[in-house]
Design a protein around this motif. Structure first.
Motif, PDB file in Angstrom:
ATOM      1  N   TYR A  99       9.654   0.528  -6.652  1.00 39.18           N
ATOM      2  CA  TYR A  99       8.987   1.752  -6.208  1.00 39.18           C
ATOM      3  C   TYR A  99       7.469   1.685  -6.371  1.00 39.18           C
ATOM      4  CZ  TYR A  99       8.523   6.614  -4.986  1.00 39.18           C
ATOM      5  OH  TYR A  99       8.196   7.776  -4.337  1.00 39.18           O
ATOM      6  N   CYS A 100       6.993   1.138  -7.464  1.00 36.02           N
ATOM      7  CA  CYS A 100       5.549   1.126  -7.752  1.00 36.02           C
ATOM      8  C   CYS A 100       4.830  -0.070  -7.148  1.00 36.02           C
ATOM      9  CB  CYS A 100       5.323   1.116  -9.266  1.00 36.02           C
ATOM     10  SG  CYS A 100       5.806  -0.446 -10.071  1.00 36.02           S
ATOM     11  N   GLN A 101       5.556  -0.993  -6.567  1.00 35.00           N
ATOM     12  CA  GLN A 101       4.977  -2.291  -6.243  1.00 35.00           C
ATOM     13  C   GLN A 101       3.877  -2.265  -5.192  1.00 35.00           C
ATOM     14  OE1 GLN A 101       5.618  -4.838  -8.380  1.00 35.00           O
ATOM     15  NE2 GLN A 101       6.695  -3.148  -9.340  1.00 35.00           N
ATOM     16  N   SER A 102       3.963  -1.407  -4.190  1.00 28.83           N
ATOM     17  CA  SER A 102       2.879  -1.384  -3.200  1.00 28.83           C
ATOM     18  C   SER A 102       1.575  -0.958  -3.861  1.00 28.83           C
ATOM     19  CB  SER A 102       3.225  -0.482  -2.017  1.00 28.83           C
ATOM     20  OG  SER A 102       3.426   0.853  -2.427  1.00 28.83           O
ATOM     21  N   GLY A 103       1.640   0.026  -4.731  1.00 31.48           N
ATOM     22  CA  GLY A 103       0.443   0.452  -5.460  1.00 31.48           C
ATOM     23  C   GLY A 103      -0.057  -0.622  -6.407  1.00 31.48           C
ATOM     24  N   GLN A 104       0.868  -1.303  -7.076  1.00 28.92           N
ATOM     25  CA  GLN A 104       0.496  -2.390  -7.988  1.00 28.92           C
ATOM     26  C   GLN A 104      -0.232  -3.496  -7.211  1.00 28.92           C
ATOM     27  OE1 GLN A 104       0.982  -2.554 -11.321  1.00 28.92           O
ATOM     28  NE2 GLN A 104       2.611  -1.102 -11.746  1.00 28.92           N
ATOM     29  N   ILE A 105       0.326  -3.890  -6.090  1.00 25.78           N
ATOM     30  CA  ILE A 105      -0.246  -4.986  -5.302  1.00 25.78           C
ATOM     31  C   ILE A 105      -1.629  -4.607  -4.777  1.00 25.78           C
ATOM     32  CG2 ILE A 105       0.008  -6.299  -3.148  1.00 25.78           C
ATOM     33  CD1 ILE A 105       3.073  -6.293  -3.733  1.00 25.78           C
ATOM     34  N   LEU A 106      -1.792  -3.388  -4.274  1.00 21.47           N
ATOM     35  CA  LEU A 106      -3.101  -2.993  -3.754  1.00 21.47           C
ATOM     36  C   LEU A 106      -4.133  -2.866  -4.869  1.00 21.47           C
ATOM     37  CD1 LEU A 106      -1.798  -0.793  -0.913  1.00 21.47           C
ATOM     38  CD2 LEU A 106      -3.410  -2.667  -0.647  1.00 21.47           C
ATOM     39  N   GLN A 107      -3.724  -2.409  -6.039  1.00 18.93           N
ATOM     40  CA  GLN A 107      -4.651  -2.381  -7.175  1.00 18.93           C
ATOM     41  C   GLN A 107      -5.041  -3.811  -7.556  1.00 18.93           C
ATOM     42  OE1 GLN A 107      -5.796   0.569  -8.653  1.00 18.93           O
ATOM     43  NE2 GLN A 107      -7.287  -0.801  -9.573  1.00 18.93           N
ATOM     44  N   ALA A 108      -4.076  -4.708  -7.570  1.00 19.18           N
ATOM     45  CA  ALA A 108      -4.351  -6.108  -7.891  1.00 19.18           C
ATOM     46  C   ALA A 108      -5.253  -6.758  -6.841  1.00 19.18           C
ATOM     47  CB  ALA A 108      -3.043  -6.888  -8.020  1.00 19.18           C
ATOM     48  N   ALA A 109      -5.080  -6.387  -5.572  1.00 22.31           N
ATOM     49  CA  ALA A 109      -5.929  -6.936  -4.509  1.00 22.31           C
ATOM     50  C   ALA A 109      -7.383  -6.528  -4.712  1.00 22.31           C
ATOM     51  CB  ALA A 109      -5.427  -6.478  -3.139  1.00 22.31           C
ATOM     52  N   ASP A 110      -7.597  -5.292  -5.138  1.00 23.07           N
ATOM     53  CA  ASP A 110      -8.954  -4.843  -5.449  1.00 23.07           C
ATOM     54  C   ASP A 110      -9.517  -5.681  -6.600  1.00 23.07           C
ATOM     55  OD1 ASP A 110     -10.664  -2.897  -7.348  1.00 23.07           O
ATOM     56  OD2 ASP A 110     -10.969  -2.279  -5.276  1.00 23.07           O
ATOM     57  N   LEU A 111      -8.709  -5.900  -7.623  1.00 23.26           N
ATOM     58  CA  LEU A 111      -9.153  -6.690  -8.779  1.00 23.26           C
ATOM     59  C   LEU A 111      -9.560  -8.098  -8.373  1.00 23.26           C
ATOM     60  CD1 LEU A 111      -9.485  -7.470 -11.784  1.00 23.26           C
ATOM     61  CD2 LEU A 111      -7.013  -7.897 -11.815  1.00 23.26           C
ATOM     62  N   VAL A 112      -8.686  -8.828  -7.693  1.00 24.45           N
ATOM     63  CA  VAL A 112      -8.997 -10.232  -7.382  1.00 24.45           C
ATOM     64  C   VAL A 112     -10.112 -10.362  -6.349  1.00 24.45           C
ATOM     65  CG1 VAL A 112      -6.750 -11.107  -8.127  1.00 24.45           C
ATOM     66  CG2 VAL A 112      -7.103 -10.541  -5.719  1.00 24.45           C
ATOM     67  N   ALA A 113     -10.325  -9.326  -5.539  1.00 24.82           N
ATOM     68  CA  ALA A 113     -11.459  -9.351  -4.609  1.00 24.82           C
ATOM     69  C   ALA A 113     -12.776  -9.260  -5.376  1.00 24.82           C
ATOM     70  CB  ALA A 113     -11.347  -8.210  -3.603  1.00 24.82           C
ATOM     71  N   ARG A 114     -12.784  -8.488  -6.443  1.00 24.99           N
ATOM     72  CA  ARG A 114     -13.988  -8.321  -7.259  1.00 24.99           C
ATOM     73  C   ARG A 114     -14.126  -9.403  -8.323  1.00 24.99           C
ATOM     74  NH1 ARG A 114     -13.457  -4.513 -10.455  1.00 24.99           N
ATOM     75  NH2 ARG A 114     -11.385  -3.809  -9.974  1.00 24.99           N
TER      76      ARG A 114
END
Length: 154
Positions: A99-114
């Motif tokens: 259930y939480c995975q789409s939010g987890q992945i998008l938060q992680a994408a922001d992290l690794v982009a920065r």
């Protein structure tokens, strides 16, 4: 009044009140159900999307306040390939209920982009606002490290 917004590279005109949360625009108006409703108060991260590459909680962004292009989990990869984070999630078997995975992945994408070389502490800090009821935090951390390495390699 029609409001125009770009989601996953496609421009949409919506006829909704200015104060409708972006989450409901995505799910109910555009049919993009990968973004989940969790708490409604930006405390769980299930509704995380990107606006201009920045992770935001879509339950707390009014339609009239969207300041740039929106990316949801459906728009993170390409039609031909998963994003490195999505693939790492599969490889590390992160999801249990999912259930939480789409939010987890998008938060992680922001992290690794920065931060292309995040430490465990960096990951823990960046992901602190995203809750996983199944407790897959060690697998989430491992998947982020793996995806960051893949992204660095090109």
């Amino acid at each position: 009044m029609a409001i125009s917004l770009t989601v996953n590279g496609t421009t949409h005109e919506v006829q909704l009140p200015d104060n409708v949360p972006l989450l409901w625009v995505l799910r109910d108006e555009l049919g993009l159900t990968g973004t989940k409703y969790g708490c409604g108060v930006a405390a769980c991260g299930a509704c995380t999307v990107h606006i201009e590459g920045e992770a935001v909680r879509s339950c707390q962004v009014a339609l009239a306040d969207v300041w740039g292009p929106v990316t949801t989990i459906e728009g993170l990869g390409t039609p031909d390939a998963l994003h490195a984070l999505q693939q790492a999630w599969v490889d590390h078997q992160v999801a249990q209920c999912g259930y939480c995975q789409s939010g987890q992945i998008l938060q992680a994408a922001d992290l690794v982009a920065r931060n292309p070389t995040p430490t465990d502490a960096d990951i823990d800090e960046a992901m602190a606002g995203n809750l996983c009821r199944c407790g897959t935090y060690p697998r989430i951390r491992a998947a982020i490290h793996a995806a960051a390495a893949t992204l660095r390699e090109g």
